[in-house]
Every structure is written in structure tokens, then in C-alpha cells.
Design an enzyme around this catalytic site. Structure first.
Site, PDB file in Angstrom:
ATOM      1  N   LYS A 229     -53.152   9.892  40.576  1.00 24.00           N
ATOM      2  CA  LYS A 229     -52.219   9.282  39.464  1.00 24.00           C
ATOM      3  C   LYS A 229     -53.697   8.292  38.566  1.00 24.00           C
ATOM      4  O   LYS A 229     -53.168   8.095  37.592  1.00 24.00           O
ATOM      5  CB  LYS A 229     -51.245   8.847  40.501  1.00 24.00           C
ATOM      6  CG  LYS A 229     -50.283   9.820  40.790  1.00 24.00           C
ATOM      7  CD  LYS A 229     -49.205   9.373  41.367  1.00 24.00           C
ATOM      8  CE  LYS A 229     -48.342  10.357  42.450  1.00 24.00           C
ATOM      9  NZ  LYS A 229     -47.260  10.002  43.073  1.00 24.00           N
TER      10      LYS A 229
ATOM     11  N   GLN B  11     -45.152   5.309  45.985  1.00 27.76           N
ATOM     12  CA  GLN B  11     -45.771   6.429  46.916  1.00 27.76           C
ATOM     13  C   GLN B  11     -44.691   6.226  48.104  1.00 27.76           C
ATOM     14  O   GLN B  11     -44.972   5.766  48.958  1.00 27.76           O
ATOM     15  CB  GLN B  11     -46.910   5.979  46.633  1.00 27.76           C
ATOM     16  CG  GLN B  11     -47.384   7.365  47.579  1.00 27.76           C
ATOM     17  CD  GLN B  11     -47.471   8.922  46.568  1.00 27.76           C
ATOM     18  OE1 GLN B  11     -47.555   8.069  44.921  1.00 27.76           O
ATOM     19  NE2 GLN B  11     -47.371  10.043  46.979  1.00 27.76           N
TER      20      GLN B  11
ATOM     21  N   ASP C  72     -40.443   7.799  38.520  1.00 26.69           N
ATOM     22  CA  ASP C  72     -40.177   9.198  39.189  1.00 26.69           C
ATOM     23  C   ASP C  72     -38.678   9.583  38.993  1.00 26.69           C
ATOM     24  O   ASP C  72     -38.085  10.836  40.008  1.00 26.69           O
ATOM     25  CB  ASP C  72     -40.752   8.840  40.640  1.00 26.69           C
ATOM     26  CG  ASP C  72     -41.930   9.103  41.564  1.00 26.69           C
ATOM     27  OD1 ASP C  72     -42.656   9.661  40.875  1.00 26.69           O
ATOM     28  OD2 ASP C  72     -41.901   8.378  42.676  1.00 26.69           O
TER      29      ASP C  72
HETATM   30  N1  GUN Z   1     -44.536  11.629  47.273  1.00 31.03           N
HETATM   31  C1  GUN Z   1     -44.474  13.183  47.843  1.00 31.03           C
HETATM   32  N2  GUN Z   1     -44.326  13.564  46.376  1.00 31.03           N
HETATM   33  C2  GUN Z   1     -44.310  12.190  45.405  1.00 31.03           C
HETATM   34  C3  GUN Z   1     -43.871  11.721  44.105  1.00 31.03           C
HETATM   35  O1  GUN Z   1     -44.034  12.473  43.266  1.00 31.03           O
HETATM   36  N3  GUN Z   1     -43.750  10.787  44.101  1.00 31.03           N
HETATM   37  C4  GUN Z   1     -44.395   9.660  44.776  1.00 31.03           C
HETATM   38  N4  GUN Z   1     -43.430   8.321  44.708  1.00 31.03           N
HETATM   39  N5  GUN Z   1     -43.982   9.836  46.427  1.00 31.03           N
HETATM   40  C5  GUN Z   1     -44.520  11.321  46.152  1.00 31.03           C
END
Ligand code: GUN
Length: 285
Positions: free
Chosen positions: A53, A97, A120
Site C-alpha cells: 500500500k 490493517q 476501506d
Molecule cells: N486485511 C485483509 N484485507 C484487508 C483490507 O482490504 N483492508 C484492511 N484494512 N485489512 C485487510
């Protein structure tokens, strides 16, 4: 005949190039989109995803702030940081996350994020807006899946779409967006009986259960579109999806590979959501 391989990596690169231009244009208006990412603990997969990211932000000219917090971080420390980021006008997107360490109440933490910075799309506000057909931020993985389907001009209306998995991150929002596009959606999960009888009827089969090569060719209808949302590491260290790719590709009409399928699209959609957040907050929409 062998399936068309849906190239998520290539599509994600194309989208990121377009977004890079958009970021440049925003800079001419004095706007620099900024994404804050909170990572708690030492989960190796999470560390890797956060680094992807960060890298994508750097490529596009988006500012990224990564907060790496120790495993034993308590909830008030985490929510104080979220509150500060909510109040900081320079920060456009906030992402926690997942998974969080077990002692932290994931839903309670996520609910602290300002929904207008929730890139998200996991807050009850954003999920609720998706449910009432007026989405604000759509979760990145389901959004990426839909973008791939559209790019390859696969129609959804009237099709039988089967989603395996009912998580808040993937299964539930993906089911809603397929429904919004007039597919007939069936959701399967760990308690579903005779799952192969359901998967065999799928025109579009989306799999997000986290079990390596769970979907065998015998479970797939001839000519189905197969979207593999799993990322598993085998005992020998190979990254594979939830679908037995080599066998299923001989039966499907379209299939996504792992790696190089849905994964890169998730990141591209996060970048898109962050830019959208910046524009929204600056009154450009
Ligand atoms: N963990 C697995 N996929 C994701 C996601 O798309 N966003 C976040 N914040 N955590 C994750």
C-alpha cells in the site's frame, strides 16, 4: 478450451497510471492526497500488504503515513490516534490493517474512523450506504473484483453468482454489489451443506474462504467465470489461491490467477478511494 486469464496486475497498472495523472492534476490545485495506515503487531502477511500500500502511494504521488504500533497496544491508544487522524485536515483516508491482535475489539475500533475518511469502506455507515444502494466508499477487494468483471465485459444481469465466504471485508459487500448489478446471488459459508451442488450452478463463482485449492474442477460448471480471492502459502512456500487453478482453467471461460489477479486490484482500488476521499473533502465532487 482453456479459460481467458484475467490479468489483474496489468489492469491494476493501467488504473494506477490513470490515477497518477489525476494526482498530478490535484497537485496543480494545491491538493496532495494523503493516506494514513495503522498496523498493529507483527503479522507477517499484514506487514507485506501494508508495504504494498505504501509503495503504491509512493508511485502515484500520494502521501502515506504508516503508524506501526506494538502488538500490546491498547484500545485507547489506538482510538486516540484514529481521533487525531479524523481531526487532521491533511489526512484524507484512514485504514486500519486487519486482523487486529485478539485483545482489540475490531468492530469497536473501526467504528471510530470518520466514515468520510473510511477508504476501506468497513464502517457501519459505509456498509449501510452500500446496503441502501447509495454507496460512499466500497470495500477495495469487492470493488476490484467488479472492475475486473467489467473490464472483460462479463455481464452479470440474470446470472447465477455464487460467493463463497461471508466476511465483512469480502463476502458480504461483494454479494451486495453483485446483487446491485442484478445477478442472482447465493452466499455459501463454512456451514453450507453440499457446497459442490451450489458451486456447480454458478455462472460467476467468487471464492474467498482461505483454503488452498479448495475449488476443484468437478465443482465448477463448464464455461463459468471463476474469481479467486484467496491468498494462501503452501507448505513449500508457494503462493496459491482458493481455486485449483491448473485444473479449473480447463473448464472455466474466465479465471483470475493468484498471484497477479485480485490482489493488485485491491491496492489500485484503495488508491482510487483515497483520491476520491481527497476530492470529496475538498468539495470537488
Ligand atoms: N486485511 C485483509 N484485507 C484487508 C483490507 O482490504 N483492508 C484492511 N484494512 N485489512 C485487510
Amino acid at each position: 478450451m482453456s479459460a481467458v486469464i484475467i490479468d489483474g496486475k496489468m489492469l491494476a497498472n493501467k488504473i494506477k497510471e490513470e490515477l497518477k495523472n489525476e494526482v498530478s492534476e490535484l497537485k496543480n490545485k494545491g491538493i496532495k492526497p494523503c493516506l494514513a495506515v495503522l498496523l498493529v503487531g507483527e503479522n507477517k502477511a499484514s506487514q507485506k500488504y501494508v508495504s504494498y500500500k505504501e509503495k503504491a502511494c509512493n508511485e502515484l504521488g500520494i502521501e502515506s503515513q504508516v503508524y506501526k504500533l506494538p502488538e500490546n497496544t491498547n484500545e485507547s491508544v489506538l482510538t486516540n490516534i484514529i481521533n487525531e487522524l479524523n481531526e487532521n485536515p491533511k489526512v484524507n483516508g484512514i485504514l486500519v490493517q486487519l486482523p487486529l491482535p485478539r485483545h482489540l475489539a475490531e468492530q469497536r475500533v473501526l467504528q471510530k474512523i470518520d466514515p468520510f475518511k473510511d477508504v476501506d469502506g468497513f464502517t457501519p455507515y459505509c456498509l449501510g450506504r452500500l446496503l441502501i444502494d447509495n454507496p460512499l466508499f466500497i470495500p477495495c477487494t469487492p470493488k476490484g473484483v467488479l472492475r475486473m468483471i467489467d473490464e472483460y465485459k462479463i455481464t452479470l444481469e440474470g446470472k447465477n453468482a455464487v460467493v463463497i465466504g461471508r466476511s465483512i471485508i469480502v463476502g458480504k459487500p461483494l454479494s451486495l454489489i453483485l446483487l446491485r448489478r442484478n445477478a442472482t446471488v447465493t452466499i455459501c459459508h463454512s456451514k453450507t451443506k453440499e457446497i459442490q451442488e451450489i458451486t456447480k450452478k454458478a455462472d460467476i463463482l467468487c471464492v474467498a474462504i482461505g483454503k488452498e485449492r479448495f475449488i476443484k474442477a468437478s465443482m465448477v460448471k463448464e464455461g463459468a467465470v471463476v474469481i479467486d480471492i484467496g491468498i494462501n502459502v503452501t507448505a513449500s512456500g508457494k503462493v496459491v489461491g482458493d481455486v485449483d487453478f491448473d485444473a479449473v482453467k480447463e473448464k472455466a471461460s474466465y479465471i483470475t490467477p493468484v498471484p497477479g489477479g485480485v490482489g493488485p486490484m485491491t491496492i489500485a482500488m484503495l488508491m482510487e478511494n483515497t483520491i476520491y476521499a481527497a476530492k470529496l473533502q475538498r468539495g470537488l465532487l
